[in-house]
Each structure stands twice: as C-alpha cells, then as structure tokens.
Write an enzyme that holds these catalytic residues in place. Structure first.
Site, PDB file in Angstrom:
ATOM      1  N   CYS A  93       1.126  -1.165   0.367  1.00 32.69           N
ATOM      2  CA  CYS A  93      -0.231   0.153   0.129  1.00 32.69           C
ATOM      3  C   CYS A  93       0.229   0.930  -0.201  1.00 32.69           C
ATOM      4  O   CYS A  93      -0.066   2.746   0.071  1.00 32.69           O
ATOM      5  CB  CYS A  93      -0.779   0.204   0.860  1.00 32.69           C
ATOM      6  SG  CYS A  93      -1.676  -1.549   0.989  1.00 32.69           S
ATOM      7  N   HIS A 152      -3.469   7.414   2.040  1.00 33.52           N
ATOM      8  CA  HIS A 152      -3.617   6.191   1.153  1.00 33.52           C
ATOM      9  C   HIS A 152      -5.322   5.597   1.658  1.00 33.52           C
ATOM     10  O   HIS A 152      -5.927   5.608   3.391  1.00 33.52           O
ATOM     11  CB  HIS A 152      -2.875   5.514   1.622  1.00 33.52           C
ATOM     12  CG  HIS A 152      -3.111   3.885   1.727  1.00 33.52           C
ATOM     13  ND1 HIS A 152      -4.140   3.004   0.071  1.00 33.52           N
ATOM     14  CD2 HIS A 152      -2.973   2.474   1.701  1.00 33.52           C
ATOM     15  CE1 HIS A 152      -4.021   1.528   0.255  1.00 33.52           C
ATOM     16  NE2 HIS A 152      -4.054   1.118   2.003  1.00 33.52           N
ATOM     17  N   ASN A 208     -10.148  -0.487  -0.662  1.00 34.65           N
ATOM     18  CA  ASN A 208      -8.401   0.204  -0.512  1.00 34.65           C
ATOM     19  C   ASN A 208      -7.641  -0.763  -1.941  1.00 34.65           C
ATOM     20  O   ASN A 208      -8.300  -1.609  -1.911  1.00 34.65           O
ATOM     21  CB  ASN A 208      -8.051  -0.907   0.627  1.00 34.65           C
ATOM     22  CG  ASN A 208      -6.867  -1.220   1.001  1.00 34.65           C
ATOM     23  OD1 ASN A 208      -5.976  -0.488   0.086  1.00 34.65           O
ATOM     24  ND2 ASN A 208      -6.407  -1.236   1.819  1.00 34.65           N
TER      25      ASN A 208
HETATM   26  N1  COA Z   1     -18.238  -9.121   8.431  1.00 35.13           N
HETATM   27  C1  COA Z   1     -19.009  -9.001   9.319  1.00 35.13           C
HETATM   28  N2  COA Z   1     -18.425  -9.103   9.977  1.00 35.13           N
HETATM   29  C2  COA Z   1     -16.899  -9.799   9.713  1.00 35.13           C
HETATM   30  C3  COA Z   1     -15.829  -9.324   9.190  1.00 35.13           C
HETATM   31  C4  COA Z   1     -16.913  -9.152   7.963  1.00 35.13           C
HETATM   32  N3  COA Z   1     -16.888  -8.623   6.581  1.00 35.13           N
HETATM   33  N4  COA Z   1     -14.940  -9.203   8.328  1.00 35.13           N
HETATM   34  C5  COA Z   1     -14.150  -9.679   9.887  1.00 35.13           C
HETATM   35  N5  COA Z   1     -15.705  -9.863  10.800  1.00 35.13           N
HETATM   36  C6  COA Z   1     -15.760 -10.853  12.401  1.00 35.13           C
HETATM   37  C7  COA Z   1     -14.505 -10.870  13.146  1.00 35.13           C
HETATM   38  O1  COA Z   1     -14.635 -12.218  12.864  1.00 35.13           O
HETATM   39  C8  COA Z   1     -14.673 -10.255  14.487  1.00 35.13           C
HETATM   40  O2  COA Z   1     -15.673 -11.490  14.933  1.00 35.13           O
HETATM   41  P1  COA Z   1     -15.847 -11.864  16.654  1.00 35.13           P
HETATM   42  O3  COA Z   1     -15.804 -10.709  17.500  1.00 35.13           O
HETATM   43  O4  COA Z   1     -16.573 -12.693  16.300  1.00 35.13           O
HETATM   44  O5  COA Z   1     -14.609 -12.655  16.655  1.00 35.13           O
HETATM   45  C9  COA Z   1     -15.675  -9.205  14.881  1.00 35.13           C
HETATM   46  O6  COA Z   1     -15.935  -9.134  13.691  1.00 35.13           O
HETATM   47  C10 COA Z   1     -14.156  -8.217  14.990  1.00 35.13           C
HETATM   48  O7  COA Z   1     -13.064  -8.317  14.125  1.00 35.13           O
HETATM   49  P2  COA Z   1     -12.468  -7.874  14.431  1.00 35.13           P
HETATM   50  O8  COA Z   1     -11.331  -7.482  13.452  1.00 35.13           O
HETATM   51  O9  COA Z   1     -11.552  -6.666  15.501  1.00 35.13           O
HETATM   52  O10 COA Z   1     -13.172  -5.994  13.839  1.00 35.13           O
HETATM   53  P3  COA Z   1     -12.954  -4.273  13.830  1.00 35.13           P
HETATM   54  O11 COA Z   1     -13.105  -3.524  14.382  1.00 35.13           O
HETATM   55  O12 COA Z   1     -10.687  -4.398  13.746  1.00 35.13           O
HETATM   56  O13 COA Z   1     -12.597  -4.106  11.739  1.00 35.13           O
HETATM   57  C11 COA Z   1     -11.222  -3.785  10.204  1.00 35.13           C
HETATM   58  C12 COA Z   1     -12.682  -4.911  11.458  1.00 35.13           C
HETATM   59  C13 COA Z   1     -10.569  -4.828   9.205  1.00 35.13           C
HETATM   60  C14 COA Z   1     -12.677  -3.483   9.479  1.00 35.13           C
HETATM   61  C15 COA Z   1     -10.391  -3.475  11.288  1.00 35.13           C
HETATM   62  O14 COA Z   1      -9.480  -3.817  11.888  1.00 35.13           O
HETATM   63  C16 COA Z   1      -8.849  -2.373  10.018  1.00 35.13           C
HETATM   64  O15 COA Z   1      -9.689  -2.196   9.112  1.00 35.13           O
HETATM   65  N6  COA Z   1      -7.919  -2.363  10.166  1.00 35.13           N
HETATM   66  C17 COA Z   1      -7.375  -2.288   9.031  1.00 35.13           C
HETATM   67  C18 COA Z   1      -6.897  -2.714   7.461  1.00 35.13           C
HETATM   68  C19 COA Z   1      -6.198  -1.911   6.711  1.00 35.13           C
HETATM   69  O16 COA Z   1      -6.881  -1.366   6.917  1.00 35.13           O
HETATM   70  N7  COA Z   1      -5.806  -2.885   6.045  1.00 35.13           N
HETATM   71  C20 COA Z   1      -5.222  -2.644   5.107  1.00 35.13           C
HETATM   72  C21 COA Z   1      -3.455  -1.360   5.399  1.00 35.13           C
HETATM   73  S1  COA Z   1      -2.641  -1.116   3.960  1.00 35.13           S
END
Ligand code: COA
Length: 336
Positions: free
Chosen positions: A114, A263, A293
């Site tokens: 990224c 980004h 993204n």
């Molecule tokens: N739909 C529904 N539920 C989902 C899901 C989806 N697409 N993806 C994950 N979940 C669930 C998880 O399994 C978890 O369930 P659990 O509580 O029963 O274990 C719950 O949602 C919370 O997961 P978590 O990963 O803690 O959520 P979050 O609030 O951190 O949001 C992201 C997840 C990925 C959106 C967030 O962590 C994020 O944006 N991270 C950075 C990602 C990023 O920027 N990546 C690129 C970098 S360049």
C-alpha cells in the site's frame, strides 16, 4: 538543479462494480458491518480476461501519456508498483512496457504494497534530482480480487479491497532553489520488517514448494492473511509520524496544505489521522466509499479523480501518506 514536476495523471477502473450487498450471499457479512467498520459501499473487481494487473496499468498509463502529450519514446524510466503482479516473475513493469510499446527503457518493479506509490515517488525524485532521468512514468496497478477468498473465512480481507490502476508522468524541471513550493517538494519512506507476517500472503513463495498442493489450498495458505486490529493500530501511529516528519523536513505546516490524500485503507483510519493533525475534513480527499482499498493505486487514483473533477487546482499543495504490509509507510508533499 532539478525537481520532479507532476505533468499528468491517468487511471483505469474495471467495469464490474461489486456492492456490499453483492458480497452478502457469499459470506457472513453485511452492508452495515462493512460500512461501519471501513466506510466502503462498493468496489470494482477486474475481469482477468482483459483487466490483468499489467493491462490495467497500461490503460491508466496511456491516459497519463496522452495528457502529458508524450510519445512512446519520451519516458526514460518506467516504475511499476503492485502487490498483485500478473506473474511471479518477470515483474509487471516489462509487461506494461510491452503493452505500451515503450522504448528499451529500464523497468523497475516496486514491492511496497500500500506504500508503493510513495515509494515510487521517492525513487522518481532521486532519479530526477540526480539528473539520471528526465521523464518518468510511474504506474500503480492492482488486480487483487484474484487473491481474495470470497467466503466467511476470507471476509476480513476480501470485503476491504478493490481493483484499479493509476499512473502519473513526472518531468524534470529546472529549479533554482528559490521557490521551495514547487513540484515534488519532498518524499520520505520507512519500513519495519518485524511485522511482515501481520499482513502477508506467504504463498506462492520459496519457503515452501511453490507448487501448490491441494492441502495448501485447503488450509488457505495461498490467501492473504491480515491481523486487522494490529494493522489498524500501527497504521494510525505511522501515518502521524510520517506526516509530522514531512512537516519538519519541509517547514510547511499542515495548515498550509490545500489537500490531504491518505492511502485509502479505511475511512476510520483517514479520519483519525486527519483529526490528530487538525486537518479539516474538507481538505481530506476520500474515494474509499466506491473504490475500496486499491492498495498502491489508491493515492494516485484519488489524485487523478480530484484533478479531473476540478477539486485540485494548479498550484495546490497536496500532502500524501501511506501505510501498508511490510510494514512500510511514507509521506510526500507535492505542488500541483
Ligand atoms: N463481516 C462481518 N464480520 C466480520 C467481517 C466481515 N467482513 N470481518 C471480520 N468480522 C468479524 C470478526 O470475525 C470478529 O468477530 P468475533 O468478534 O466474533 O471474533 C468481529 O467481526 C470483529 O473483528 P475485528 O477484526 O476485531 O474488527 P475490527 O473492528 O478491527 O474491524 C477491520 C476489522 C479489518 C475493518 C479493521 O481491523 C481494519 O480496518 N484494520 C485495518 C485494515 C487495513 O487498513 N488494512 C490495509 C492496510 S494497508
């Protein structure tokens, strides 16, 4: 003395739009969850029969070349950034070169995920300021839907990412040092490999036989893995550090920026960073809502779209910052 000046931009979006609700039958997710956690409403997925990584890159580059009024013999360096190349090797740069019919110029492939656009800018800056290149074509293209598992197992990654390509032409401009607010004012890049496995696709790789076994596929070892909360936490810190360093190096404060293009990883990250640096929401450029993204393509795509819409005007100061797998991160300041 020379400075890199942004001559033109171009972009390509795959035809197929995928709404959040199109993903609902494929995995346990919902439009509400995706929008609340990321701000994303839709993204594009490429049709690999024609929209491969290198081809999309070439489509975007063609537009940038046309807008720059450059012919195929004008660029003297091609830089290509992607995490989703057509082949394991050679890199996608030479494939785009072939597609565009460019002369026998060097093609440099960047693997900084990224942060690829900012890394590409820093390389272009070094080539131009040292006098090694006059006209550089920088392409960022991602066909990453091919790497996504559209199932509940892959949902934390697959709902976030989209496909796109964007390209820019950078030209050496004489610079007497008197006007520091001119062209690509500065760029900086960093990395911390201790966290390489927090956002990774391990295979195909040479640590294991690159010949995929049915077991490897079954265990999901050919798919991207992301520790979402860890990435989120590091991203917010590194964005802030990179931008603070940029302000220190350039002596140009965030208040003086006309636009901030982060980004497009997650709208919550962008809003958090903008708020930490007291950047008004009106200066924050976001297209994640309908693009997802798009990894290294995200900043140049947002730049291109904002220039085409007339939002960014000649003379505007644009701060950009990125964070991604590696971890890699960086920032740049550009006068359009
Ligand atoms: N739909 C529904 N539920 C989902 C899901 C989806 N697409 N993806 C994950 N979940 C669930 C998880 O399994 C978890 O369930 P659990 O509580 O029963 O274990 C719950 O949602 C919370 O997961 P978590 O990963 O803690 O959520 P979050 O609030 O951190 O949001 C992201 C997840 C990925 C959106 C967030 O962590 C994020 O944006 N991270 C950075 C990602 C990023 O920027 N990546 C690129 C970098 S360049």
């Amino acid at each position: 003395m020379w400075r890199a000046k942004l001559k033109s931009t171009g972009a390509y979006l795959p035809q197929r739009e995928v709404l959040n609700r199109d993903l609902e039958p494929l995995m346990e997710t919902s439009d509400a969850w995706i929008q609340e956690r990321s701000g994303i409403q839709s993204r594009r997925f490429s049709d690999l029969s024609n929209e491969t990584c290198s081809k999309m890159g070439a489509f975007a580059a063609r537009e940038a070349l046309e807008r720059a009024a450059w012919s195929a013999t004008d660029p003297d360096l091609l830089i290509f950034s992607t995490l989703s190349p057509d082949y394991y090797f050679p890199g996608a740069g030479v494939l785009a070169q072939r597609e565009l019919g460019l002369a026998n110029i060097p093609c440099l492939d960047i693997r900084a995920q990224c942060s690829g656009f900012i890394y590409g800018l820093s390389v272009a800056q070094a080539y131009i300021e040292s006098g090694r290149a006059n006209r550089i074509l920088l392409i960022c293209s991602e066909a990453q839907s091919a790497l996504m598992e559209l199932s509940t197992r892959g949902r934390n990654v697959s709902v976030l990412f989209g496909d796109a390509a964007a390209a820019i032409c950078l030209e050496a401009s004489p610079f007497d040092g008197s006007n520091s607010r001119f062209g690509l004012i500065d760029s900086l890049v960093h990395a911390d490999g201790r966290f390489a496995e927090e956002l990774v696709q391990q295979n195909p790789g040479t640590r294991q036989s690159p010949i995929a076994s049915a077991d490897m596929i079954g265990r999901g070892e050919m798919l991207p893995y992301m520790n979402g909360p860890a990435v989120f936490k590091h991203a917010t810190v590194r964005f802030r550090e990179a931008l603070t360093e940029l302000i220190g190096r350039t002596g140009i404060s965030a208040e003086q920026w006309d636009w901030f293009i982060p980004h497009q990883a997650n709208q919550r990250i962008s809003l958090h960073v903008a708020s930490e640096l007291s950047i008004p929401e009106g200066k924050l450029i976001s297209n994640i809502q309908n693009r997802g993204n798009t990894t290294s393509a995200s900043i140049p795509l947002a730049l291109h779209e904002s220039i085409c819409s007339g939002q960014i005007q000649p003379g505007d100061l644009i701060a950009m910052a990125a964070f991604g797998s590696g971890f890699t991160w960086g920032a740049a300041l550009l006068q359009y």
